[in-house]
Design a protein around this motif. Sequence first.
Motif, mmCIF file in Angstrom:
data_model
loop_
_atom_site.group_PDB
_atom_site.id
_atom_site.type_symbol
_atom_site.label_atom_id
_atom_site.label_comp_id
_atom_site.label_asym_id
_atom_site.label_seq_id
_atom_site.Cartn_x
_atom_site.Cartn_y
_atom_site.Cartn_z
ATOM 1 N N LEU A 84 56.021 35.977 8.825
ATOM 2 C CA LEU A 84 55.131 35.458 7.789
ATOM 3 C C LEU A 84 55.954 34.834 6.674
ATOM 4 O O LEU A 84 56.874 35.461 6.146
ATOM 5 C CB LEU A 84 54.275 36.598 7.224
ATOM 6 C CG LEU A 84 53.433 36.280 5.980
ATOM 7 C CD1 LEU A 84 52.321 35.293 6.313
ATOM 8 C CD2 LEU A 84 52.850 37.565 5.394
ATOM 9 N N VAL A 100 52.258 31.618 9.637
ATOM 10 C CA VAL A 100 52.629 32.651 10.604
ATOM 11 C C VAL A 100 53.266 31.959 11.802
ATOM 12 O O VAL A 100 52.717 30.992 12.336
ATOM 13 C CB VAL A 100 51.409 33.474 11.055
ATOM 14 C CG1 VAL A 100 51.822 34.511 12.107
ATOM 15 C CG2 VAL A 100 50.755 34.165 9.864
ATOM 16 N N VAL A 134 46.128 36.157 15.543
ATOM 17 C CA VAL A 134 46.319 36.252 14.096
ATOM 18 C C VAL A 134 44.936 36.221 13.452
ATOM 19 O O VAL A 134 44.157 35.287 13.692
ATOM 20 C CB VAL A 134 47.167 35.081 13.556
ATOM 21 C CG1 VAL A 134 47.380 35.226 12.052
ATOM 22 C CG2 VAL A 134 48.501 34.995 14.284
#
Length: 221
Positions: A41, A68, A78
């Motif tokens: 991240l 990400v 995600v």
Amino acid sequence: MRLGRALTAAVAVTALAGCGGDDDPAGEQTTAPAAELDVALDAQLGVGAPTGPEYPPGTSGLVADYTVTNNADVPVLVVQRRPADITPEVDVPLPDTDESSWVYADDAGQILVTKEVFATTGGDTGTAYRAPAVRLEPGETVTGRAFALTPLRRIAPDSGTFEVPGPSTLPDDATSWSFCVQVAPDPGETGEPTMADHTPDRRLVCSTPADLPPDALGAGS
């Protein structure tokens, strides 16, 4: 959210914390170790306005612009936004947008702005709780944005149904905050990608903490 393919693996933070693996009720049996995910991240934390027309003019709050990156060799999910169907009612409207996020404090008193699905308190409830998600192939990236209205309110699902870490109110003396997003290996379900409360090996990836701006905490926290 915007998908892309990473040409270089430039990452800021890779902080994985266990968050919702299934426990084996048979105490003497051993469970398989959680999958190791190389997911990173990169988040920029600050103050700003939400995008889109859902909020009134002049609205401001905490903002995280993030990327990400899936550096693993398997597809991952995600979480895209806070699930609207389990969002509580508070003293202000909470529009359902891609920036929608949970707001709560961890046990150390740090404010967390997150996109995740919480584990349920009683095991299998017979209902699958899901959050919209994005599927990333190995090497792909996704960009997104999170927003939390200030003064901050604790925005978390019903504690009788879900396991939410930390205290039941936001601490008045909190001085920092982080953004976290939930990831997991893609289990290969059909249909639009979603993260469920039973998805195996869910993890939170969190940013480096930033200072809370003045007056970020107020009535309603």
